[in-house]
Design a protein around this motif. Structure first.
Motif, PDB file in Angstrom:
ATOM      1  N   GLU A  40     -62.045  65.097 -42.221  1.00 21.50           N
ATOM      2  CA  GLU A  40     -61.552  64.634 -43.522  1.00 21.50           C
ATOM      3  C   GLU A  40     -62.644  64.776 -44.583  1.00 21.50           C
ATOM      4  O   GLU A  40     -62.379  65.177 -45.725  1.00 21.50           O
ATOM      5  N   ASN A  41     -63.854  64.436 -44.216  1.00 20.74           N
ATOM      6  CA  ASN A  41     -64.994  64.555 -45.119  1.00 20.74           C
ATOM      7  C   ASN A  41     -65.168  66.014 -45.540  1.00 20.74           C
ATOM      8  O   ASN A  41     -65.297  66.322 -46.740  1.00 20.74           O
ATOM      9  N   PHE A  42     -65.170  66.912 -44.573  1.00 16.43           N
ATOM     10  CA  PHE A  42     -65.336  68.335 -44.862  1.00 16.43           C
ATOM     11  C   PHE A  42     -64.222  68.849 -45.759  1.00 16.43           C
ATOM     12  O   PHE A  42     -64.480  69.567 -46.740  1.00 16.43           O
ATOM     13  N   GLU A  43     -62.988  68.517 -45.455  1.00 13.23           N
ATOM     14  CA  GLU A  43     -61.862  69.041 -46.224  1.00 13.23           C
ATOM     15  C   GLU A  43     -61.917  68.566 -47.676  1.00 13.23           C
ATOM     16  O   GLU A  43     -61.613  69.332 -48.601  1.00 13.23           O
ATOM     17  N   ALA A  44     -62.328  67.317 -47.899  1.00  9.16           N
ATOM     18  CA  ALA A  44     -62.456  66.807 -49.261  1.00  9.16           C
ATOM     19  C   ALA A  44     -63.578  67.531 -50.004  1.00  9.16           C
ATOM     20  O   ALA A  44     -63.415  67.953 -51.164  1.00  9.16           O
ATOM     21  N   ALA A  45     -64.728  67.672 -49.354  1.00 10.73           N
ATOM     22  CA  ALA A  45     -65.866  68.350 -49.985  1.00 10.73           C
ATOM     23  C   ALA A  45     -65.562  69.824 -50.222  1.00 10.73           C
ATOM     24  O   ALA A  45     -65.983  70.404 -51.233  1.00 10.73           O
ATOM     25  N   ALA A  93     -61.467  80.698 -50.662  1.00 14.12           N
ATOM     26  CA  ALA A  93     -60.356  80.032 -49.977  1.00 14.12           C
ATOM     27  C   ALA A  93     -60.037  80.694 -48.648  1.00 14.12           C
ATOM     28  O   ALA A  93     -59.513  80.037 -47.742  1.00 14.12           O
ATOM     29  N   ARG A  94     -60.365  81.979 -48.511  1.00 12.62           N
ATOM     30  CA  ARG A  94     -60.071  82.691 -47.259  1.00 12.62           C
ATOM     31  C   ARG A  94     -61.168  82.513 -46.214  1.00 12.62           C
ATOM     32  O   ARG A  94     -60.958  82.799 -45.035  1.00 12.62           O
ATOM     33  N   LEU A  95     -62.343  82.076 -46.634  1.00 13.82           N
ATOM     34  CA  LEU A  95     -63.469  81.968 -45.705  1.00 13.82           C
ATOM     35  C   LEU A  95     -63.252  80.818 -44.714  1.00 13.82           C
ATOM     36  O   LEU A  95     -62.788  79.745 -45.090  1.00 13.82           O
ATOM     37  N   LYS A  96     -63.630  81.059 -43.483  1.00 15.72           N
ATOM     38  CA  LYS A  96     -63.675  79.975 -42.494  1.00 15.72           C
ATOM     39  C   LYS A  96     -65.101  79.441 -42.505  1.00 15.72           C
ATOM     40  O   LYS A  96     -66.029  80.131 -42.076  1.00 15.72           O
ATOM     41  N   LEU A  97     -65.277  78.234 -42.981  1.00 14.79           N
ATOM     42  CA  LEU A  97     -66.613  77.706 -43.238  1.00 14.79           C
ATOM     43  C   LEU A  97     -67.051  76.654 -42.235  1.00 14.79           C
ATOM     44  O   LEU A  97     -68.137  76.082 -42.379  1.00 14.79           O
ATOM     45  N   ALA A  98     -66.244  76.380 -41.235  1.00 16.99           N
ATOM     46  CA  ALA A  98     -66.634  75.410 -40.205  1.00 16.99           C
ATOM     47  C   ALA A  98     -65.754  75.595 -38.977  1.00 16.99           C
ATOM     48  O   ALA A  98     -64.601  76.026 -39.087  1.00 16.99           O
ATOM     49  N   GLY A  99     -66.323  75.272 -37.822  1.00 17.48           N
ATOM     50  CA  GLY A  99     -65.562  75.314 -36.585  1.00 17.48           C
ATOM     51  C   GLY A  99     -65.337  73.923 -36.022  1.00 17.48           C
ATOM     52  O   GLY A  99     -65.373  73.708 -34.808  1.00 17.48           O
ATOM     53  N   LEU A 100     -65.097  72.971 -36.909  1.00 16.34           N
ATOM     54  CA  LEU A 100     -65.037  71.559 -36.524  1.00 16.34           C
ATOM     55  C   LEU A 100     -63.908  71.255 -35.546  1.00 16.34           C
ATOM     56  O   LEU A 100     -64.036  70.366 -34.691  1.00 16.34           O
ATOM     57  N   ARG A 101     -62.794  71.949 -35.666  1.00 19.73           N
ATOM     58  CA  ARG A 101     -61.649  71.649 -34.794  1.00 19.73           C
ATOM     59  C   ARG A 101     -61.777  72.296 -33.420  1.00 19.73           C
ATOM     60  O   ARG A 101     -61.205  71.806 -32.447  1.00 19.73           O
ATOM     61  N   GLU A 102     -62.513  73.390 -33.328  1.00 23.54           N
ATOM     62  CA  GLU A 102     -62.575  74.127 -32.072  1.00 23.54           C
ATOM     63  C   GLU A 102     -63.834  73.851 -31.242  1.00 23.54           C
ATOM     64  O   GLU A 102     -63.776  73.883 -30.012  1.00 23.54           O
ATOM     65  N   ALA A 103     -64.953  73.626 -31.914  1.00 26.89           N
ATOM     66  CA  ALA A 103     -66.228  73.514 -31.200  1.00 26.89           C
ATOM     67  C   ALA A 103     -66.216  72.339 -30.229  1.00 26.89           C
ATOM     68  O   ALA A 103     -65.856  71.223 -30.605  1.00 26.89           O
ATOM     69  N   ALA A 148     -80.231  81.878 -27.116  1.00 28.31           N
ATOM     70  CA  ALA A 148     -80.778  82.464 -25.900  1.00 28.31           C
ATOM     71  C   ALA A 148     -79.942  82.102 -24.678  1.00 28.31           C
ATOM     72  O   ALA A 148     -79.905  82.848 -23.690  1.00 28.31           O
ATOM     73  N   ALA A 149     -79.245  80.962 -24.737  1.00 34.60           N
ATOM     74  CA  ALA A 149     -78.388  80.524 -23.635  1.00 34.60           C
ATOM     75  C   ALA A 149     -76.943  80.996 -23.808  1.00 34.60           C
ATOM     76  O   ALA A 149     -76.066  80.589 -23.044  1.00 34.60           O
ATOM     77  N   GLY A 150     -76.702  81.834 -24.820  1.00 39.04           N
ATOM     78  CA  GLY A 150     -75.358  82.336 -25.057  1.00 39.04           C
ATOM     79  C   GLY A 150     -74.455  81.388 -25.807  1.00 39.04           C
ATOM     80  O   GLY A 150     -73.249  81.608 -25.899  1.00 39.04           O
ATOM     81  N   VAL A 151     -75.028  80.328 -26.352  1.00 36.38           N
ATOM     82  CA  VAL A 151     -74.256  79.300 -27.063  1.00 36.38           C
ATOM     83  C   VAL A 151     -74.366  79.545 -28.563  1.00 36.38           C
ATOM     84  O   VAL A 151     -75.451  79.815 -29.080  1.00 36.38           O
ATOM     85  N   GLY A 152     -73.242  79.441 -29.258  1.00 31.94           N
ATOM     86  CA  GLY A 152     -73.240  79.588 -30.702  1.00 31.94           C
ATOM     87  C   GLY A 152     -73.458  78.253 -31.382  1.00 31.94           C
ATOM     88  O   GLY A 152     -73.101  77.198 -30.857  1.00 31.94           O
ATOM     89  N   LEU A 153     -74.042  78.306 -32.574  1.00 29.54           N
ATOM     90  CA  LEU A 153     -74.271  77.101 -33.367  1.00 29.54           C
ATOM     91  C   LEU A 153     -73.847  77.380 -34.805  1.00 29.54           C
ATOM     92  O   LEU A 153     -74.160  78.432 -35.358  1.00 29.54           O
ATOM     93  N   GLY A 154     -73.132  76.431 -35.384  1.00 31.35           N
ATOM     94  CA  GLY A 154     -72.744  76.526 -36.786  1.00 31.35           C
ATOM     95  C   GLY A 154     -73.217  75.303 -37.541  1.00 31.35           C
ATOM     96  O   GLY A 154     -73.054  74.171 -37.069  1.00 31.35           O
TER      97      GLY A 154
END
Length: 220
Positions: free
Chosen positions: A80-85, A102-112, A156-162
């Motif tokens: 909710e915080n992200f969507e408002a900001a 508006a088309r950019l995906k700027l966070a992976g909050l729902r999937e990560a 290095a461990a194959g893990v992504g970070l956003g």
């Protein structure tokens, strides 16, 4: 009796192969927004945080404070915080730039699968104030160093970070009931990326190209 630290006559030899791999790691470190929902293996996050804690810090204060955000309620408040900001940020643009934003995906909050809020303790006992009297912001800089160390260790461990920066920090601090001496530095999403890329997503989407001139170096 205090044990004397071991003294090595020479440091480790980070040869050409290691240096090439380090450069490759830096190239492939990406800000990930598209995550698979698979959970990280047990113990991996703890190991990565242990590596992050090897980062340099002013006066050896180690001011970073990691908050693992796992509850459905807490994550919902973050979203909710992200969507408002994000809506407020979109309003700052117009025309084609607004449409692209508006088309950019700027966070992976729902999937990560993993969320980490990273705070800097602005009044740590460790370090005894060394090195920060004239530059107290070095506590936050030290915390950024820990975030970057975590980023490389994760890659290095194959893990992504956003890194999610489109947030109201005061609201998030309240929602997570953080200590009053803590200052939010980063909100991170971690998980396995859906796809691998060696170029920034914002460049692929046409928002901003990476500068090819290298670091800006001045002389005085």
């Amino acid at each position: 009796m205090t044990e004397k630290p071991s003294i090595l006559s020479t440091g480790p030899d980070f040869g050409a192969d290691f240096q090439a791999k380090l450069e490759e790691l830096l190239v492939w470190r990406r800000d990930v927004r598209h995550f698979r929902r698979d959970a990280l293996p047990e113990g991996l996050l703890e190991r990565l945080l242990g590596l992050a804690a090897l980062a340099p810090s002013v006066g050896l204060s180690q001011p970073w404070r990691f908050v693992r955000v796992i509850s459905v309620e807490s994550r919902a408040r973050v979203i909710e915080n992200f969507e408002a900001a994000n809506a407020e940020a979109l309003a700052d643009y117009s025309g084609d730039r607004a449409a692209l934003y508006a088309r950019l995906k700027l966070a992976g909050l729902r999937e990560a699968p993993e969320h980490l809020a990273v705070f800097a303790d602005l009044a740590p006992e460790a370090g005894q104030g060394l090195g920060r009297r004239t530059m107290p912001e070095t506590l936050q800089y030290s915390t950024v160093c820990a975030v970057h160390t975590l980023w490389l260790a994760a890659r290095a461990a194959g893990v992504g970070l956003g890194w999610v920066s489109i947030l109201d920090p005061q609201r998030l601090t309240r929602d997570l009931a953080a200590d009053e001496t803590w200052r939010l530095v980063a909100y991170l999403c971690l998980g396995y990326p859906e796809a691998e890329h060696d170029d920034p997503e914002l460049q692929r989407q046409g928002w901003q190209a990476r500068a090819e001139t290298g670091p800006v170096v001045l002389t005085r």
